[in-house]
Design a protein around this motif. Sequence first.
Motif, short mmCIF file in Angstrom:
data_model
loop_
_atom_site.label_atom_id
_atom_site.label_comp_id
_atom_site.label_asym_id
_atom_site.label_seq_id
_atom_site.Cartn_x
_atom_site.Cartn_y
_atom_site.Cartn_z
N LYS A 95 0.83 -1.36 0.12
CA LYS A 95 -0.05 -0.21 0.01
C LYS A 95 1.02 1.25 -0.10
CE LYS A 95 -1.85 1.51 3.74
NZ LYS A 95 -3.08 1.65 4.86
N ASP A 117 -7.50 2.10 -1.04
CA ASP A 117 -6.03 2.16 -0.88
C ASP A 117 -5.32 1.63 -2.43
OD1 ASP A 117 -5.78 2.32 1.91
OD2 ASP A 117 -6.16 0.01 2.29
N ARG A 118 -4.22 2.50 -2.54
CA ARG A 118 -3.66 2.45 -3.83
C ARG A 118 -2.45 1.37 -3.57
NH1 ARG A 118 -2.76 6.18 -8.44
NH2 ARG A 118 -1.32 5.34 -9.90
N TYR A 120 0.62 -1.09 -4.93
CA TYR A 120 1.61 -1.08 -5.97
C TYR A 120 2.74 -2.46 -5.79
CZ TYR A 120 6.47 -0.77 -7.76
OH TYR A 120 7.71 -0.83 -8.33
N GLU A 144 -0.20 -1.07 -10.45
CA GLU A 144 -1.01 -0.33 -9.41
C GLU A 144 -2.51 -0.74 -9.48
OE1 GLU A 144 0.91 3.45 -8.29
OE2 GLU A 144 2.16 3.17 -9.96
N LEU A 146 -6.38 -0.20 -7.14
CA LEU A 146 -7.12 0.53 -6.10
C LEU A 146 -7.91 -0.52 -5.44
CD1 LEU A 146 -8.34 3.90 -7.78
CD2 LEU A 146 -6.47 3.33 -6.42
N GLU A 153 -9.95 -5.74 -4.72
CA GLU A 153 -9.66 -4.94 -5.89
C GLU A 153 -10.65 -4.38 -6.64
OE1 GLU A 153 -6.93 -5.74 -10.07
OE2 GLU A 153 -6.39 -6.60 -8.42
N ALA A 157 -5.15 0.99 -11.56
CA ALA A 157 -4.78 2.63 -11.36
C ALA A 157 -3.77 2.91 -12.43
CB ALA A 157 -4.44 2.84 -9.86
#
Length: 215
Positions: A95, A117-118, A120, A144, A146, A153, A157
């Motif tokens: 995150k 939450d993004r 990666y 990435e 969201l 999920e 992103a």
Amino acid sequence: MNDVTNGKTGIDYTLRRSAFNKYTGEGVNCCGANIDKEPVQLSGQIYLFPFNVEKKSYQVFNSTTGKAYETKFVGEEVVNGLPVYKFQQTVPPTKTETLTAPGDVIGLEDSGEVQVDRVYDGVNTYWIEPVSGSPVKQEQQRHEVLKTQDGVERSVAFVATAKMTPETVSDLVESAKEAKSQITLLKTTIPLVLLVVGLVCVVAGAVLTARRRPA
């Protein structure tokens, strides 16, 4: 990061302030180190690898997550005629920030704004000139998404593979060649010349002493 394929600029970028040891390339926590003005604890290799890079794993700092991860030696290659070591880093899903987004944008109808939450993850590859520890090429596979607070999920992103342009690689290769030559000069050529000069002086001194010695 710019999209040169489609002519778009400013796809993704960060502003960094960091310090590192000029011999080892490892991060040093001082001088207001930050990423996008947020304080960060530096660790691992920052911009450079150490002099005389070994065929082993190193911890390399990732600016997206603000952490260092194991980066494994995976082979030897040649970039623009320069022998290099290739390293690869796998970043697990992490995150990076929490955002507020309209529910309908991420597929949640009639839910108003929701927190997401993004997250990666990615694979980063580095090509390093081993004598100087200088990078000559880099590639990032970024993924990435969201996720809502329940961990599901909801939306992609950003997904892309970022590579350095041939012009950038060419410039870095030339810089690495120059650094390698300077190090070789300091470590090998100059000491060898001084050794030869020293031996000549010793021999000359011995000859002069012999000539002055009475019969």
